[in-house]
Design a protein around this motif. Sequence first.
Motif, short mmCIF file in Angstrom:
data_model
loop_
_atom_site.label_atom_id
_atom_site.label_comp_id
_atom_site.label_asym_id
_atom_site.label_seq_id
_atom_site.Cartn_x
_atom_site.Cartn_y
_atom_site.Cartn_z
N THR A 58 41.93 46.27 32.11
CA THR A 58 41.84 46.67 30.71
C THR A 58 41.46 48.13 30.55
OG1 THR A 58 39.55 45.87 30.65
CG2 THR A 58 41.26 44.33 29.94
N SER A 59 41.17 48.83 31.66
CA SER A 59 40.89 50.26 31.59
C SER A 59 41.55 50.95 32.78
CB SER A 59 39.37 50.53 31.57
OG SER A 59 38.81 50.24 32.84
N GLU A 60 41.72 52.27 32.65
CA GLU A 60 42.29 53.05 33.76
C GLU A 60 41.25 53.19 34.87
OE1 GLU A 60 45.24 53.65 33.99
OE2 GLU A 60 46.15 54.03 32.03
N PRO A 61 41.69 53.36 36.12
CA PRO A 61 43.07 53.62 36.53
C PRO A 61 43.90 52.37 36.83
CG PRO A 61 41.60 53.89 38.39
CD PRO A 61 40.72 53.57 37.21
N LEU A 62 43.32 51.18 36.74
CA LEU A 62 44.08 49.97 37.05
C LEU A 62 45.04 49.58 35.94
CD1 LEU A 62 41.32 47.83 38.81
CD2 LEU A 62 43.43 48.64 39.83
N TYR A 63 44.73 49.97 34.71
CA TYR A 63 45.57 49.57 33.58
C TYR A 63 47.03 49.96 33.78
CZ TYR A 63 47.39 49.34 28.81
OH TYR A 63 48.16 49.06 27.70
N ASP A 486 38.00 22.46 28.72
CA ASP A 486 37.37 23.61 29.37
C ASP A 486 37.88 23.90 30.77
OD1 ASP A 486 35.73 24.22 27.20
OD2 ASP A 486 34.20 22.80 27.83
N GLY A 487 38.92 23.20 31.21
CA GLY A 487 39.39 23.38 32.57
C GLY A 487 39.99 24.74 32.85
N ALA A 488 40.38 25.46 31.80
CA ALA A 488 41.00 26.77 32.00
C ALA A 488 40.11 27.92 31.51
CB ALA A 488 42.35 26.82 31.28
N LEU A 489 38.82 27.67 31.37
CA LEU A 489 37.93 28.75 30.93
C LEU A 489 37.92 29.90 31.92
CD1 LEU A 489 34.79 26.90 29.51
CD2 LEU A 489 36.44 28.27 28.24
N VAL A 490 37.96 29.58 33.20
CA VAL A 490 38.01 30.60 34.25
C VAL A 490 39.43 30.64 34.80
CG1 VAL A 490 37.09 31.36 36.46
CG2 VAL A 490 35.60 30.20 34.82
N PRO A 491 40.08 31.80 34.82
CA PRO A 491 41.46 31.87 35.28
C PRO A 491 41.58 31.77 36.80
CG PRO A 491 40.68 34.06 34.76
CD PRO A 491 39.58 33.11 34.35
N ALA A 492 42.73 31.32 37.25
CA ALA A 492 43.08 31.33 38.67
C ALA A 492 44.13 32.41 38.86
CB ALA A 492 43.61 29.97 39.11
N ASN A 493 43.74 33.53 39.42
CA ASN A 493 44.60 34.71 39.51
C ASN A 493 45.21 34.88 40.90
OD1 ASN A 493 44.62 36.31 36.95
ND2 ASN A 493 42.40 36.17 37.21
N ASP A 494 46.35 35.53 40.93
CA ASP A 494 46.98 35.91 42.19
C ASP A 494 46.02 36.83 42.94
OD1 ASP A 494 48.53 37.05 44.23
OD2 ASP A 494 50.36 36.92 43.04
N SER A 495 45.77 36.54 44.20
CA SER A 495 44.81 37.33 44.97
C SER A 495 45.24 38.78 45.13
CB SER A 495 44.60 36.70 46.35
OG SER A 495 45.82 36.65 47.07
N ARG A 496 46.54 39.07 44.96
CA ARG A 496 47.02 40.44 45.13
C ARG A 496 46.53 41.39 44.04
NH1 ARG A 496 53.32 39.39 45.54
NH2 ARG A 496 52.69 38.03 43.82
N ILE A 497 46.10 40.84 42.90
CA ILE A 497 45.65 41.73 41.82
C ILE A 497 44.15 41.98 41.89
CG2 ILE A 497 47.49 40.79 40.38
CD1 ILE A 497 45.27 39.55 38.63
N ALA A 498 43.48 41.40 42.86
CA ALA A 498 42.03 41.58 42.97
C ALA A 498 41.71 42.91 43.64
CB ALA A 498 41.42 40.42 43.75
N TYR A 499 41.49 43.94 42.83
CA TYR A 499 41.06 45.25 43.29
C TYR A 499 41.99 45.81 44.38
CZ TYR A 499 37.03 43.19 40.99
OH TYR A 499 36.22 42.55 40.09
N PRO A 500 43.28 46.03 44.06
CA PRO A 500 44.21 46.55 45.06
C PRO A 500 43.90 48.01 45.40
CG PRO A 500 45.22 46.60 42.89
CD PRO A 500 43.90 45.89 42.73
#
Length: 763
Positions: A58-63, A486-500
């Motif tokens: 949601t902010s640069e530089p990752l945005y 509430d099963g989707a309160l926390v997202p399950a994200n692709d591991s590739r987007i975790a702080y590349p």
Amino acid sequence: MTVVVYLATVLALLALAHVYVTRLSRGTALVLLLLPLVFTGRALLTGRVYAPVELTYTSEPLYAHQTELAVPDPQNRMLSDIAFQMIPWRQAVRHSVAHGEWPLLNRFEGCGDILAGEAQPAPFSPFTLIALILPVAASFGFTASIAFFLAALGAFLLARELECSEMASLVSAAVFALGAPIALQILWPLGFGWALFPLILMATRRVVDAPSIRSAAVLAVALTLEALAGHPETLLHVTAIGTAYGIFELARRDRKQRGRALAYVVGAGIVALLLSAIAILPMLDASSQTVEHRIRTEFFAPGPLRVAAGLPRAALLSDLLPFARNGFRSFPMARAEAGSIALALAIFALWRARGRERWFFATLGFLSLLASANAWPVAQLLHRLPLFNLALNDRLASAVPLCVAILAALAVDALSDRAGIVMAGLLVTLAVPALAMRVGSIDTPRFVAEVVPLAIAAIVVLLVANRKIAIPVLLALILLQRTISDGALVPANDSRIAYPQLALFQPLQSIHEPFRIVATGPGLFPNTATMYGLEDARVMTAMTLTSYDETFPAWCRRGGFGFNQIDDLTRPMLSMLNVRFAVVPDGDPIPDGWRSVVADHGSRLVENTRVLPRAFVPRNIRAGVGNDVEDMVAATDFSELAWLDLPGAARDLANGPGTVAIHSRKLGFDLDAVMTRDGFVVISETAWRGWRAYVDGQPKKIVRANHAFLGVFVPSGHHKVRVVYLPQAFVTGRMISLITLALLITAALVLRIGAHASSRRRQ
């Protein structure tokens, strides 16, 4: 890998529970093992990340990389603390452990922040230490799964302790573990602390019922885990409720048993305090130095509790009619719901179930619900109590689902078709107000989740006479209801987007001497830099050193994003803070005194040509106590003048000259200082209590420099200077905890050997 670590940990915990608490059937153990995967399985079983890492975009530089990496839109902005605090703090703990350091100092945030003293990184929790085996972002899938499991196991064991059947106890486990507070807060230490709540109640009852070393040991372990979980406020709430429950259980015992039980309870509490001293003492020492402590003691605690008009009524409505708010994710209030099926069962338990415990849990649930809504008079009375007047007592909402869960378990064992009538009545109670609401004011998915499974449950209870069929169906409906809600309160994200990895930071990898980085505006959201091994001068933390906060007018402003923002890179104090690099929008002009390094995807890395090293010798010092922050705001060159907190009238003195070189770092700095004349070395590390200095191996007093940083006097000549962060509170706590642990292990071995010898003599 995450699944393997989870399975290994759970199997060990199940074995311990089976041997030392209650025998578990294989089927029950399997259900408890699989229960957390109802929420976390979509991440663990597919190699995804159970954490809101998409928020970092949601902010640069990752945005600017959002499209190329196919990053989804933010799913739940309420989880921003996880992305920008919990994950980076664990990375800081991981860095410390990997480098053979005690996890005391977070070098990546705020010019040197605290870790153990912060409490929330929970660096001494065994579950945090296990999680360090995994990549940091992925480790939160383990953390969530093991917290869900502990919540389920604790609720199950508590229900069994109350003589509920296995199936009824599994219903209790599902209701509490997947209730709204745990589901939302599962990645916070707050959620982990509440997940341990039923274990403490179970152990308390066990000690009262059967006072022994074994039962006291179970209670001591549960209390120690709670203390190490990283949330002191929850520790207060949970132990207070545990104490009330212990008094309730003691009241029906005879005097002799009361005395024995009380002795074991007190002993367990003392042992838990001693074992957790390594975490508690540094937290107590650090908290008194912070802005947050001052706010709570000087502004929040005194006087009556202030609550906005209409807030309690709205909070109660949100729990009784959880669908009566369009879009939970933007709703900021605490929630206490456990689902309509569980609520109907709890109501039925008050009507038909036996056992005096139901009245304790009903009363606790009602009072906790009022506290969660800041409703009169409960919230106001709590606010008058010591310690509770510093706490956010609306978080007692997390106790409500356990009360509902226990009542639901009691109801399942007394199940009859009258329970179906209660469910039908609750269905009407929920549906009628919904029909009267205006279009667009209802959260439709949540409404469907509340009423449809409830309607099916009512039909099943009314029509299916075989309880061996009806109860598993009820359990399945509860799991379905909670998953939809509430099963989707926390997202399950692709591991590739975790702080590349980012090309913008590549030029920084070859720099060996310490430096700091910032960004203008909301860029490089604080603590994100931690994930790239970079040190950010800005701070977004739960505990901010008061003196550091007081320097903000000299170099930044308090922004609207929860951290101190930098709008002007030409402020001279940034150079004193060792801010060598900054991330700015590519189109912005390069500030005076800075040069361009590299541009990438709309962001530019610029370098400060006037930066001062982490440790330096100013040419002059102003000794004394005065309005140093005001002077620092007007200062133009911090290499020319430094302010030192020394006794006596203010006076300007020549300092040095000299040179300083840093040649190693480990919980501080090893420096080579060459001084032409006597003088002070200034080190731009925040002056938390606990820093120690040694010159040629001899201890030297640290003075406060530039209001919030470190100053060390070094005589003329060539000297080895060691500056290390090692608070006495930690040293004392570590000694207490390690000695206690050693004594307990020794005592256990002696008892084991004695029992074995006695057994051989009997043979």
